[in-house]
Design a protein around this motif. Structure first.
Motif, PDB file in Angstrom:
ATOM      1  N   SER A 191       0.799  -1.075   0.125  1.00  0.00           N
ATOM      2  CA  SER A 191       0.062  -0.035   0.051  1.00  0.00           C
ATOM      3  C   SER A 191       0.925   1.357   0.057  1.00  0.00           C
ATOM      4  N   THR A 192       2.072   1.341   0.724  1.00  0.00           N
ATOM      5  CA  THR A 192       2.938   2.434   0.547  1.00  0.00           C
ATOM      6  C   THR A 192       3.458   2.470  -0.656  1.00  0.00           C
ATOM      7  N   ARG A 193       3.942   1.381  -1.284  1.00  0.00           N
ATOM      8  CA  ARG A 193       4.447   1.575  -2.805  1.00  0.00           C
ATOM      9  C   ARG A 193       3.179   1.871  -3.902  1.00  0.00           C
ATOM     10  N   SER A 194       2.126   1.691  -3.730  1.00  0.00           N
ATOM     11  CA  SER A 194       1.027   1.925  -4.527  1.00  0.00           C
ATOM     12  C   SER A 194       0.495   3.445  -4.229  1.00  0.00           C
ATOM     13  N   ALA A 195       0.814   3.994  -2.894  1.00  0.00           N
ATOM     14  CA  ALA A 195       0.425   5.243  -2.854  1.00  0.00           C
ATOM     15  C   ALA A 195       1.283   6.237  -3.160  1.00  0.00           C
ATOM     16  N   GLY A 196       2.564   5.949  -3.320  1.00  0.00           N
ATOM     17  CA  GLY A 196       3.745   6.863  -3.564  1.00  0.00           C
ATOM     18  C   GLY A 196       3.879   6.979  -4.940  1.00  0.00           C
TER      19      GLY A 196
END
Length: 119
Positions: free
Chosen positions: A114-119
Motif C-alpha cells: 500500500s505504501t508503494r502504490s500510494a507513492g
C-alpha cells in the motif's frame, strides 16, 4: 494462614489462589467463620505452581506435576510424564509463534504494497 497472607507470601493474588484451589492444585481447611485456612506447605506448593506457569505451562499441564509440587520442582529430576507435557506445550507455543509470524509477515507485506502504490 489466611488467603491474604498466602497471597502476599507467594507474590500472587487471592483470586489466583481460589482458582488454583478450584483446579484442585491446592487445598485449604475452613475456619468456623468460613475463611480459608492454608497450612505452611501451601507456600511451597503455590511458588512451584507459579514457577511452572511462568515457564509457559497451563494449569492443566501443572496437574501432571501435582505429586511433585510440595518439593523443589526447580532442582528435582524431571519425570518422563512431565517432560512429555513440557515438550507438547513447547510444540503448541512453536505453532502459535509460527502462526503469529505468518500474520505479521502478511500485514507487513500489505503495508509495504500500500505504501508503494500510494507513492
Amino acid at each position: 494462614m489466611r488467603i491474604g497472607e498466602l497471597a502476599a507470601r507467594t507474590g500472587t493474588t487471592a483470586r489466583a489462589l481460589r482458582h488454583y484451589e478450584q483446579a484442585g492444585l491446592i487445598s485449604s481447611a475452613r475456619t468456623p467463620n468460613g475463611y480459608r485456612d492454608y497450612d505452611e506447605g501451601a507456600v511451597i506448593r503455590v511458588r512451584n505452581i507459579r514457577h511452572l506457569l511462568a515457564a509457559g505451562l497451563t494449569l492443566d499441564d501443572v496437574r501432571v506435576f501435582a505429586p511433585c509440587l510440595d518439593g523443589d520442582v526447580t532442582s528435582a529430576p524431571p519425570a518422563p510424564q512431565g517432560l512429555a507435557v513440557a515438550r507438547e506445550r513447547l510444540a503448541v507455543l512453536d505453532r502459535r509463534i509460527a502462526a503469529q509470524t505468518a500474520v505479521r509477515d502478511r500485514l507487513a507485506a500489505a503495508l509495504d504494497a500500500s505504501t508503494r502504490s500510494a507513492g
